[in-house]
Design a protein around this motif. Structure first.
Motif, PDB file in Angstrom:
ATOM      1  N   PHE A  62      12.841   7.560   6.630  1.00 16.22           N
ATOM      2  CA  PHE A  62      12.875   8.026   8.018  1.00 16.22           C
ATOM      3  C   PHE A  62      11.504   8.095   8.684  1.00 16.22           C
ATOM      4  CE2 PHE A  62      16.611   9.992   5.899  1.00 16.22           C
ATOM      5  CZ  PHE A  62      17.556   9.187   6.492  1.00 16.22           C
ATOM      6  N   TRP A  63      10.435   8.092   7.912  1.00 22.63           N
ATOM      7  CA  TRP A  63       9.112   8.061   8.528  1.00 22.63           C
ATOM      8  C   TRP A  63       8.582   6.635   8.568  1.00 22.63           C
ATOM      9  CZ3 TRP A  63       6.331  10.500  11.803  1.00 22.63           C
ATOM     10  CH2 TRP A  63       4.959  10.263  11.916  1.00 22.63           C
ATOM     11  N   GLU A  64       8.723   5.928   7.439  1.00 21.55           N
ATOM     12  CA  GLU A  64       8.243   4.552   7.394  1.00 21.55           C
ATOM     13  C   GLU A  64       9.294   3.554   7.898  1.00 21.55           C
ATOM     14  OE1 GLU A  64       5.229   4.195   6.751  1.00 21.55           O
ATOM     15  OE2 GLU A  64       4.634   5.860   5.474  1.00 21.55           O
ATOM     16  N   ASP A  65      10.523   4.044   8.117  1.00 19.90           N
ATOM     17  CA  ASP A  65      11.635   3.191   8.574  1.00 19.90           C
ATOM     18  C   ASP A  65      11.940   2.059   7.610  1.00 19.90           C
ATOM     19  OD1 ASP A  65      12.712   4.341  10.786  1.00 19.90           O
ATOM     20  OD2 ASP A  65      11.273   3.463  12.188  1.00 19.90           O
ATOM     21  N   TRP A  66      11.910   2.352   6.345  1.00 15.42           N
ATOM     22  CA  TRP A  66      12.221   1.334   5.350  1.00 15.42           C
ATOM     23  C   TRP A  66      13.731   1.280   5.114  1.00 15.42           C
ATOM     24  CZ3 TRP A  66       8.400   0.957   0.639  1.00 15.42           C
ATOM     25  CH2 TRP A  66       7.147   0.561   1.111  1.00 15.42           C
ATOM     26  N   SER A  67      14.186   0.106   4.682  1.00 13.55           N
ATOM     27  CA  SER A  67      15.611  -0.028   4.371  1.00 13.55           C
ATOM     28  C   SER A  67      15.891   0.615   3.012  1.00 13.55           C
ATOM     29  CB  SER A  67      15.991  -1.507   4.327  1.00 13.55           C
ATOM     30  OG  SER A  67      15.355  -2.119   3.232  1.00 13.55           O
ATOM     31  N   VAL A  68      17.178   0.736   2.709  1.00 13.86           N
ATOM     32  CA  VAL A  68      17.574   1.304   1.413  1.00 13.86           C
ATOM     33  C   VAL A  68      17.016   0.448   0.276  1.00 13.86           C
ATOM     34  CG1 VAL A  68      19.576   1.768  -0.062  1.00 13.86           C
ATOM     35  CG2 VAL A  68      19.657   2.397   2.335  1.00 13.86           C
ATOM     36  N   ALA A 106       0.831  -1.202   0.000  1.00 11.07           N
ATOM     37  CA  ALA A 106       0.000   0.000   0.000  1.00 11.07           C
ATOM     38  C   ALA A 106       0.870   1.260   0.000  1.00 11.07           C
ATOM     39  CB  ALA A 106      -0.904  -0.004   1.229  1.00 11.07           C
ATOM     40  N   ARG A 107       1.947   1.240   0.767  1.00  4.97           N
ATOM     41  CA  ARG A 107       2.806   2.424   0.807  1.00  4.97           C
ATOM     42  C   ARG A 107       3.574   2.608  -0.501  1.00  4.97           C
ATOM     43  NH1 ARG A 107       1.195   1.881   5.621  1.00  4.97           N
ATOM     44  NH2 ARG A 107       1.371   3.543   7.174  1.00  4.97           N
ATOM     45  N   THR A 108       3.911   1.499  -1.118  1.00  2.60           N
ATOM     46  CA  THR A 108       4.568   1.597  -2.429  1.00  2.60           C
ATOM     47  C   THR A 108       3.618   2.225  -3.446  1.00  2.60           C
ATOM     48  OG1 THR A 108       5.877  -0.360  -1.944  1.00  2.60           O
ATOM     49  CG2 THR A 108       5.670   0.231  -4.248  1.00  2.60           C
ATOM     50  N   GLN A 137      14.399  -1.655   0.298  1.00  2.18           N
ATOM     51  CA  GLN A 137      12.933  -1.530   0.185  1.00  2.18           C
ATOM     52  C   GLN A 137      12.556  -0.222  -0.521  1.00  2.18           C
ATOM     53  OE1 GLN A 137      12.021  -2.059   4.433  1.00  2.18           O
ATOM     54  NE2 GLN A 137      10.364  -3.425   3.816  1.00  2.18           N
ATOM     55  N   THR A 138      13.225   0.849  -0.132  1.00  2.00           N
ATOM     56  CA  THR A 138      12.932   2.153  -0.730  1.00  2.00           C
ATOM     57  C   THR A 138      13.274   2.148  -2.222  1.00  2.00           C
ATOM     58  OG1 THR A 138      13.537   3.127   1.393  1.00  2.00           O
ATOM     59  CG2 THR A 138      13.350   4.626  -0.447  1.00  2.00           C
ATOM     60  N   ALA A 139      14.403   1.517  -2.542  1.00  2.47           N
ATOM     61  CA  ALA A 139      14.813   1.459  -3.953  1.00  2.47           C
ATOM     62  C   ALA A 139      13.794   0.688  -4.779  1.00  2.47           C
ATOM     63  CB  ALA A 139      16.189   0.798  -4.052  1.00  2.47           C
ATOM     64  N   GLU A 140      13.280  -0.396  -4.221  1.00  7.02           N
ATOM     65  CA  GLU A 140      12.295  -1.203  -4.950  1.00  7.02           C
ATOM     66  C   GLU A 140      10.990  -0.430  -5.142  1.00  7.02           C
ATOM     67  OE1 GLU A 140      11.862  -5.102  -3.292  1.00  7.02           O
ATOM     68  OE2 GLU A 140      10.160  -5.511  -4.592  1.00  7.02           O
ATOM     69  N   ALA A 141      10.592   0.272  -4.101  1.00  9.39           N
ATOM     70  CA  ALA A 141       9.333   1.023  -4.192  1.00  9.39           C
ATOM     71  C   ALA A 141       9.426   2.150  -5.214  1.00  9.39           C
ATOM     72  CB  ALA A 141       8.972   1.593  -2.825  1.00  9.39           C
ATOM     73  N   LEU A 142      10.586   2.785  -5.275  1.00  8.40           N
ATOM     74  CA  LEU A 142      10.733   3.923  -6.184  1.00  8.40           C
ATOM     75  C   LEU A 142      11.310   3.510  -7.542  1.00  8.40           C
ATOM     76  CD1 LEU A 142      12.122   6.566  -3.657  1.00  8.40           C
ATOM     77  CD2 LEU A 142       9.818   6.387  -4.556  1.00  8.40           C
ATOM     78  N   ARG A 143      11.578   2.237  -7.705  1.00 11.58           N
ATOM     79  CA  ARG A 143      12.116   1.691  -8.965  1.00 11.58           C
ATOM     80  C   ARG A 143      13.425   2.381  -9.356  1.00 11.58           C
ATOM     81  NH1 ARG A 143       6.362   0.581 -11.893  1.00 11.58           N
ATOM     82  NH2 ARG A 143       5.847   2.630 -11.186  1.00 11.58           N
ATOM     83  N   LEU A 193      13.026  10.505   1.682  1.00  7.39           N
ATOM     84  CA  LEU A 193      13.131  10.832   3.111  1.00  7.39           C
ATOM     85  C   LEU A 193      11.935  10.287   3.895  1.00  7.39           C
ATOM     86  CD1 LEU A 193      14.507  14.505   3.112  1.00  7.39           C
ATOM     87  CD2 LEU A 193      15.763  12.392   3.444  1.00  7.39           C
ATOM     88  N   VAL A 194      10.753  10.381   3.318  1.00  9.91           N
ATOM     89  CA  VAL A 194       9.557   9.875   4.021  1.00  9.91           C
ATOM     90  C   VAL A 194       9.640   8.365   4.172  1.00  9.91           C
ATOM     91  CG1 VAL A 194       7.053   9.550   3.823  1.00  9.91           C
ATOM     92  CG2 VAL A 194       8.038  11.795   3.415  1.00  9.91           C
ATOM     93  N   LEU A 195      10.016   7.673   3.108  1.00  9.19           N
ATOM     94  CA  LEU A 195      10.082   6.205   3.200  1.00  9.19           C
ATOM     95  C   LEU A 195      11.197   5.750   4.142  1.00  9.19           C
ATOM     96  CD1 LEU A 195       9.441   5.049  -0.494  1.00  9.19           C
ATOM     97  CD2 LEU A 195       7.884   4.894   1.430  1.00  9.19           C
TER      98      LEU A 195
END
Lengths: 169, 148
Positions: free
Chosen positions: A124-130, A63-65, A132-138, A120-122
């Motif tokens: 430091f707010w969602e506490d996602w790893s690098v 959902a966050r992605t 996870q964030t990379a996958e979400a943002l492609r 930054l939101v993913l």
């Protein structure tokens, strides 16, 4: 029968999580009504793929992605539709009227490019790893690291600048 | 070359900054007055159904199209199919020669006379009178009546 179960499960999730999703959306876009629209778009897309998402597990992350991608897509489309104007309007949110910390923070956050804000939101707010964030943002993990570091530097600079402006009045 | 202390120091500073960013986010959210919004669940369910219906329709149409293309390809690939008519290729017209008598030269085929390859060549009729026809025959000498 199967459809009814599916809908019930989704409704439970949506009712429980839409507040959190809206808050994350607000951090991304800085406007509550736009955040509400983003939340609805996210839940709509989530319901369209609910069966598969449930099977894969980790509905929250999915959902966050969707939310982050919808925000970036929306921003990109809006910037394409922008037309040049003769006079640039005064940005009301950049100069806070009252020297409140919240306004300074929010103005600084909104000054960042949308991709940096999303990182930054993913992170430091969602506490996602690098990863996870990379996958979400492609993007690659290296891009996430660099955008995160640059975003922090810019945010710090913006906060200092805005704080100086407000205290100097 | 970075030593461990430097990396740890950098990471610690990064985490510290991350923590302050999180604090900033909390300040933004706590200080902002969130309006009371109605639930978006019903709208999301309706919209999600619409997306699924459209997706199903598009995938169904794509499936039908692929099946039609495949069927057309299979029919075209069949030997007796309705593709290019290979069985009705026109045959070359016959030359009028009886079968089994190959000719030896183009002139033979042009004259149309059946000739063999191994046997002697038959003399052709000529329009020039030969010397033998000039020899008087008894019937020709009969009117004169002089016999040697």
């Amino acid at each position: 029968m199967r459809e009814a179960v599916r809908e019930r499960e989704f409704r439970e999730f949506a009712e429980a999580r839409q507040g959190q999703l809206r808050r994350s959306a607000y951090l991304l876009c800085g406007d509550w009504h736009q955040a509400q629209d983003l939340t609805q778009t996210t839940l709509m897309k989530l319901y369209a793929s609910w069966g598969r998402v449930r099977r894969d597990g980790n509905v929250e992350a999915y959902a966050r992605t969707i939310l982050t991608r919808a925000f970036i897509d929306q921003y990109r489309k809006r910037s394409w539709r922008e037309e040049p104007v003769d006079e640039v309007p005064e940005p009301a949110s950049v100069e806070p009227v009252t020297p409140e910390l919240r306004l300074v923070m929010q103005a600084a956050l909104m000054e960042l490019p949308p991709r940096y804000r999303a990182v930054l939101v993913l992170r430091f707010w969602e506490d996602w790893s690098v990863e996870q964030t990379a996958e979400a943002l492609r993007v690659t993990p290296g891009t996430v690291k660099s955008q995160s570091a640059r975003g922090l530097v810019r945010l710090r600079g913006l906060v200092e600048g805005l704080a100086g402006e407000t205290s100097g009045r | 070359m970075s030593d461990g202390y430097g990396e740890h120091g950098q990471r610690g500073r990064y985490e510290e900054e991350g923590g302050s960013v999180r604090g900033a986010f909390e300040v933004i959210l706590d200080g902002s007055r969130e309006p009371v919004f109605p639930s978006v669940t019903d709208a999301a369910v309706v919209g999600g159904r619409r997306i699924r219906r459209r997706r199903t329709a598009v995938s169904g149409a794509a499936g039908v199209l692929v099946a039609a293309v495949l069927a057309a390809g299979v029919v075209a690939a069949l030997p007796g199919g309705a593709g290019p008519d290979r069985s009705s290729v026109p045959m070359a017209p016959s030359s009028g020669r009886p079968s089994g008598s190959p000719s030896t030269s183009p002139s033979d085929s042009a004259s149309g006379s059946p000739t063999g390859t191994a046997g002697p060549v038959a003399p052709r009729p000529s329009t020039v009178p030969s010397k033998q026809t000039a020899v008087p025959t008894p019937s020709a000498l009969a009117p004169s009546g002089s016999v040697p």
